[in-house]
Design a protein around this motif. Structure first.
Motif, short mmCIF file in Angstrom:
data_model
loop_
_atom_site.label_atom_id
_atom_site.label_comp_id
_atom_site.label_asym_id
_atom_site.label_seq_id
_atom_site.Cartn_x
_atom_site.Cartn_y
_atom_site.Cartn_z
N UNK A 186 7.88 8.36 -1.97
CA UNK A 186 7.79 8.06 -0.54
C UNK A 186 8.63 9.03 0.28
N UNK A 187 9.71 9.53 -0.29
CA UNK A 187 10.59 10.44 0.47
C UNK A 187 9.98 11.83 0.62
N UNK A 188 8.88 12.12 -0.06
CA UNK A 188 8.29 13.45 0.00
C UNK A 188 7.41 13.65 1.23
N UNK A 189 7.10 12.59 1.92
CA UNK A 189 6.23 12.71 3.08
C UNK A 189 6.26 11.45 3.92
N UNK A 190 5.38 11.39 4.90
CA UNK A 190 5.30 10.27 5.83
C UNK A 190 4.59 9.09 5.17
N UNK A 191 5.28 7.93 4.99
CA UNK A 191 4.62 6.77 4.37
C UNK A 191 3.40 6.29 5.15
N UNK A 192 3.32 6.63 6.45
CA UNK A 192 2.19 6.20 7.27
C UNK A 192 1.02 7.18 7.21
N UNK A 193 1.19 8.31 6.54
CA UNK A 193 0.12 9.31 6.51
C UNK A 193 -1.13 8.75 5.83
N UNK A 194 -2.27 9.00 6.43
CA UNK A 194 -3.54 8.58 5.87
C UNK A 194 -4.44 9.79 5.64
N UNK A 195 -5.14 9.77 4.52
CA UNK A 195 -6.07 10.84 4.21
C UNK A 195 -7.45 10.24 3.97
N UNK A 196 -8.42 10.75 4.68
CA UNK A 196 -9.79 10.27 4.53
C UNK A 196 -10.38 10.84 3.24
N UNK A 197 -10.86 9.96 2.36
CA UNK A 197 -11.44 10.42 1.10
C UNK A 197 -12.93 10.11 0.99
N UNK A 198 -13.43 9.16 1.78
CA UNK A 198 -14.84 8.79 1.63
C UNK A 198 -15.34 8.11 2.89
N UNK A 199 -16.60 8.35 3.24
CA UNK A 199 -17.29 7.62 4.29
C UNK A 199 -18.67 7.20 3.76
#
Length: 304
Positions: A186-199
């Motif tokens: 969790x300390x490596x980046x923003x815990x709130x970050x979201x990445x779209x993987x599928x639609x």
């Protein structure tokens, strides 16, 4: 069969493979390796007679908490002498999860059992209704392996994908959190970050898969799944890949591979892959039967 152990190394559940596992009987009813509709009817009659509750599950089958029984459905295949898959068939058959009383009410709420399910059943079960789009109503999409599928070209942005599909808005989206709170990374980046993987696009009958964040470029289209029941017809050098008996598509693909000096690969997922082209033939459920669907990927996705 699979023995599933809890955090204190105690047996909490047993999974029975539909195609190579033992037969399991309950009050004389065979629960494994049969047509799902037949097992469903038998369990309903038995549950009514015994006065116990049956609950529909994500597979479109039944859980009976009083018995610790959860029925699933997978594609049928013929095993070879060593118990590995030799040939897909065009039918669905039942497999089984049997749990102790502690998990019976919500078997897949347990992390270990959920992991078993993702490994031995499709992680995205579709319990119905299993309506199939008539062939005459399916758009015909030509594909160029590793480059495009119909109007969808790999490395499109989500906005471009939507535009190419006539402006359709995705009916659902798959989001990945790379740095979830409470995990070691969790300390490596923003815990709130979201990445779209599928639609998923219901009207078009396709799922768009995205990647590219590792190179700082995502989300970009890296694969397309044409859904077996509702998707467009994907043509690979004239071979229709979608909405047909799986055995017929497999026979066409084997001939295509032989004619073009290509290779065939059978991943752990059970899909059939034309090696080097990023073309995968998959199966979609239609009640007690299975029909074909197709997934095609870009080179960078295929290499992953």
């Amino acid at each position: 069969m699979s023995a599933i152990f809890g955090p204190r190394e105690q047996l909490v559940a047993v999974g029975i493979n539909a195609n190579s596992g033992p037969l399991v009987l309950l009050e004389g009813v065979v629960l494994v390796g049969r047509a799902p509709s037949e097992v469903r009817a038998d369990i309903s009659r038995l549950a009514l007679r015994c006065g116990v509750k049956e609950v529909p599950n994500a597979e479109g089958e039944q859980d009976v908490p009083a018995w610790g029984v959860s029925v699933g459905a997978v594609q049928q295949w013929l095993p070879d002498a060593e118990g590995f898959r030799r040939q897909w068939l065009d039918a669905m058959v039942t497999d089984l999860l049997v749990t102790g009383p502690g998990l019976a009410e919500n078997p897949y709420g347990d992390r270990t059992v959920a992991s078993w399910r993702s490994n031995f059943r499709r992680p995205d079960p579709e319990p119905g209704p299993w309506t199939v789009r008539p062939e005459r109503e399916r758009p015909q999409w030509e594909c160029v392996p590793l480059e495009r599928v119909g109007p969808l070209r790999f490395e499109m942005t989500p906005e471009q994908v939507s535009a190419a599909l006539g402006g359709e808005t995705a009916s659902s989206r798959g989001i990945y959190h790379p740095f979830p709170a409470g995990t070691p990374w969790a300390t490596q980046g923003d815990p709130e970050e979201e990445r779209l993987v599928e639609e998923r696009f219901e009207a078009a009958g396709v799922r768009a898969h995205y990647s590219g964040w590792e190179q700082g470029r995502g989300p970009l289209l890296v694969a397309v799944t044409a859904l077996g029941r509702s998707g467009p017809q994907i043509l690979l050098d004239g071979i229709p890949l979608v909405g047909r008996p799986v055995t017929a598509v497999e026979a066409d693909i084997v001939r295509y591979i032989a004619d073009n000096d290509l290779g065939l690969r059978l991943p752990v997922s059970g899909d059939m892959e034309i090696y080097g082209l990023g073309v995968f033939v998959r199966a979609a459920r239609v009640g007690d039967a299975a029909i074909s669907e197709a997934r095609l990927g870009a080179e960078q996705w295929y290499e992953e």
